[in-house]
Design an enzyme around this catalytic site. Structure first.
Site, mmCIF file in Angstrom:
data_model
loop_
_atom_site.group_PDB
_atom_site.id
_atom_site.type_symbol
_atom_site.label_atom_id
_atom_site.label_comp_id
_atom_site.label_asym_id
_atom_site.label_seq_id
_atom_site.Cartn_x
_atom_site.Cartn_y
_atom_site.Cartn_z
ATOM 1 N N GLY A 51 0.798 -1.234 0.000
ATOM 2 C CA GLY A 51 0.000 0.000 0.000
ATOM 3 C C GLY A 51 0.828 1.280 0.000
ATOM 4 C CB SER A 63 13.735 1.159 0.783
ATOM 5 O OG SER A 63 12.517 1.481 1.410
HETATM 6 N N1 LIG Z 1 12.327 -8.658 -8.023
HETATM 7 C C1 LIG Z 1 11.488 -7.690 -7.587
HETATM 8 N N2 LIG Z 1 11.328 -7.487 -6.259
HETATM 9 C C2 LIG Z 1 10.471 -6.516 -5.824
HETATM 10 N N3 LIG Z 1 9.724 -5.708 -6.638
HETATM 11 C C3 LIG Z 1 9.890 -5.899 -7.971
HETATM 12 C C4 LIG Z 1 10.752 -6.881 -8.504
HETATM 13 N N4 LIG Z 1 10.678 -6.844 -9.878
HETATM 14 C C5 LIG Z 1 9.804 -5.884 -10.169
HETATM 15 N N5 LIG Z 1 9.313 -5.299 -9.050
HETATM 16 C C6 LIG Z 1 8.381 -4.163 -9.032
HETATM 17 O O1 LIG Z 1 9.220 -3.054 -8.701
HETATM 18 C C7 LIG Z 1 8.684 -2.333 -7.629
HETATM 19 C C8 LIG Z 1 9.719 -2.170 -6.549
HETATM 20 O O2 LIG Z 1 10.638 -1.191 -6.964
HETATM 21 P P1 LIG Z 1 11.398 -0.392 -5.813
HETATM 22 O O3 LIG Z 1 12.286 0.590 -6.498
HETATM 23 O O4 LIG Z 1 10.391 0.111 -4.836
HETATM 24 O O5 LIG Z 1 12.249 -1.557 -5.135
HETATM 25 S S1 LIG Z 1 13.593 -1.411 -4.269
HETATM 26 O O6 LIG Z 1 13.328 -0.314 -3.252
HETATM 27 O O7 LIG Z 1 14.684 -1.110 -5.179
HETATM 28 O O8 LIG Z 1 13.736 -2.772 -3.592
HETATM 29 C C9 LIG Z 1 7.542 -3.092 -7.065
HETATM 30 O O9 LIG Z 1 6.470 -2.156 -7.076
HETATM 31 P P2 LIG Z 1 5.506 -1.985 -5.816
HETATM 32 O O10 LIG Z 1 4.583 -3.157 -5.951
HETATM 33 O O11 LIG Z 1 4.853 -0.673 -6.040
HETATM 34 O O12 LIG Z 1 6.327 -2.068 -4.560
HETATM 35 C C10 LIG Z 1 7.285 -4.249 -8.004
HETATM 36 O O13 LIG Z 1 6.029 -4.100 -8.624
HETATM 37 N N1 LIG Z 2 -5.336 0.887 3.098
HETATM 38 C C1 LIG Z 2 -5.690 -0.010 2.158
HETATM 39 N N2 LIG Z 2 -6.755 -0.816 2.354
HETATM 40 C C2 LIG Z 2 -7.099 -1.739 1.422
HETATM 41 N N3 LIG Z 2 -6.450 -1.926 0.245
HETATM 42 C C3 LIG Z 2 -5.366 -1.141 0.020
HETATM 43 C C4 LIG Z 2 -4.930 -0.154 0.945
HETATM 44 N N4 LIG Z 2 -3.846 0.470 0.415
HETATM 45 C C5 LIG Z 2 -3.612 -0.113 -0.776
HETATM 46 N N5 LIG Z 2 -4.531 -1.077 -1.027
HETATM 47 C C6 LIG Z 2 -4.608 -1.937 -2.232
HETATM 48 O O1 LIG Z 2 -3.483 -2.786 -2.214
HETATM 49 C C7 LIG Z 2 -2.948 -2.930 -3.547
HETATM 50 C C8 LIG Z 2 -1.492 -2.474 -3.563
HETATM 51 O O2 LIG Z 2 -1.457 -1.080 -3.286
HETATM 52 P P1 LIG Z 2 -0.182 -0.236 -3.777
HETATM 53 O O3 LIG Z 2 -0.356 1.138 -3.241
HETATM 54 O O4 LIG Z 2 0.019 -0.432 -5.235
HETATM 55 O O5 LIG Z 2 0.983 -0.974 -2.985
HETATM 56 P P2 LIG Z 2 2.571 -0.852 -3.216
HETATM 57 O O6 LIG Z 2 2.807 0.509 -3.771
HETATM 58 O O7 LIG Z 2 3.147 -1.054 -1.845
HETATM 59 O O8 LIG Z 2 2.922 -1.956 -4.158
HETATM 60 C C9 LIG Z 2 -3.834 -2.099 -4.455
HETATM 61 O O9 LIG Z 2 -4.780 -2.949 -5.057
HETATM 62 C C10 LIG Z 2 -4.505 -1.132 -3.509
HETATM 63 O O10 LIG Z 2 -5.783 -0.764 -3.973
#
Ligand SMILES: Nc1ncnc2c1ncn2[C@@H]1O[C@H](COP(=O)(O)OS(=O)(=O)O)[C@@H](OP(=O)(O)O)[C@H]1O
Ligand SMILES: Nc1ncnc2c1ncn2[C@@H]1O[C@H](COP(=O)(O)OP(=O)(O)O)[C@@H](O)[C@H]1O
Length: 207
Positions: free
Chosen positions: A46, A115
């Protein structure tokens, strides 16, 4: 006065140029205090949703914010980086340096990225004056993140199609002493707006 020439990393013969307009004047102009809000947590916890809700909540209070989202910055500035540990460290270092510049500009910079490593987050904290780095941990269980899986990446990771996916076959080190922990233990959890309000209350308490 002798010109102070220095070397930083691979940059040699450089000199820091101070400008007449400083951080305090920029903050007075904006009527806010520049800082970095660092949102860390698993993929799907989230982070981006909170960052947007927080930005909207602060904007409605007349505050100027800017979001640095890991996914987004990896489309441009950090498009040369992979998800190997050393590249994640570099991703966080660069975003930390940019966030520091935004905070020095007087903005409220919201960084949202997995991170995963404590040492990398600590290094970003050390770049900023005491109190200007607010670490927010999205404490959401892997099971919940995986159930959400909005991008289908957990499914691909489980199928072995993505190697080194955080939480599946790559580590995540939860913060031990961050400023704010946003927990979701059961199926119910606070809404993004409620979470954003909690962060805003913290900021207001800290002036
Ligand atoms: N191997 C792997 N591990 C984790 N995440 C992955 C990976 N490959 C692609 N992704 C997508 O990249 C998003 C994470 O990028 P970040 O820059 O936040 O990661 S990091 O801080 O460098 O660990 C992360 O997006 P969020 O879901 O928004 O967190 C993933 O969708
Ligand atoms: N507080 C919350 N309650 C319920 N669902 C959430 C909440 N925050 C995010 N989500 C849902 O969780 C999923 C991942 O959210 P996102 O913000 O993309 O997470 P991240 O950036 O950590 O990958 C999305 O489908 C979003 O709608």
């Amino acid at each position: 006065m002798a010109l102070k020439i220095s070397t930083v990393g691979n940059s040699t013969n450089i000199k820091w140029h101070s400008c007449s307009v400083g951080k305090l004047e920029r903050q007075e102009l904006l009527r806010q205090k520049g800082c970095v809000i660092w949102i860390t947590g698993l993929s799907g916890s989230g982070k981006s949703t909170l960052a947007c809700a927080l930005s909207r909540g602060l904007h409605s209070r007349g505050k100027l914010t800017y979001i640095l989202d890991g996914d987004n910055v990896r489309h441009g500035l950090n498009s040369d980086l992979s998800f190997r540990a050393e590249d994640r460290a570099e991703n966080i270092r660069r975003i930390g340096e940019v966030a520091k510049l935004f905070a020095d500009a007087g903005l409220i910079c919201i960084a949202s990225l997995i991170s995963p490593y404590r040492k990398d987050r600590s290094a970003c904290r050390a770049m900023l004056p005491e109190g200007d780095f607010i670490e927010v941990f999205m404490d959401v269980p892997l099971q919940v993140c995986e159930a959400r899986d909005p991008k289908g990446l957990y499914k691909l990771a489980r199928a072995g199609k993505i190697k080194g996916f955080t939480g599946i076959d790559d580590p995540y080190e939860p913060p031990l002493d961050c400023e704010i922990v946003l927990q979701q233990k059961g199926p119910e959890c606070a809404s993004p707006c409620e979470m954003a309000e909690e962060v805003i209350c913290f900021l207001e308490e800290k002036g």
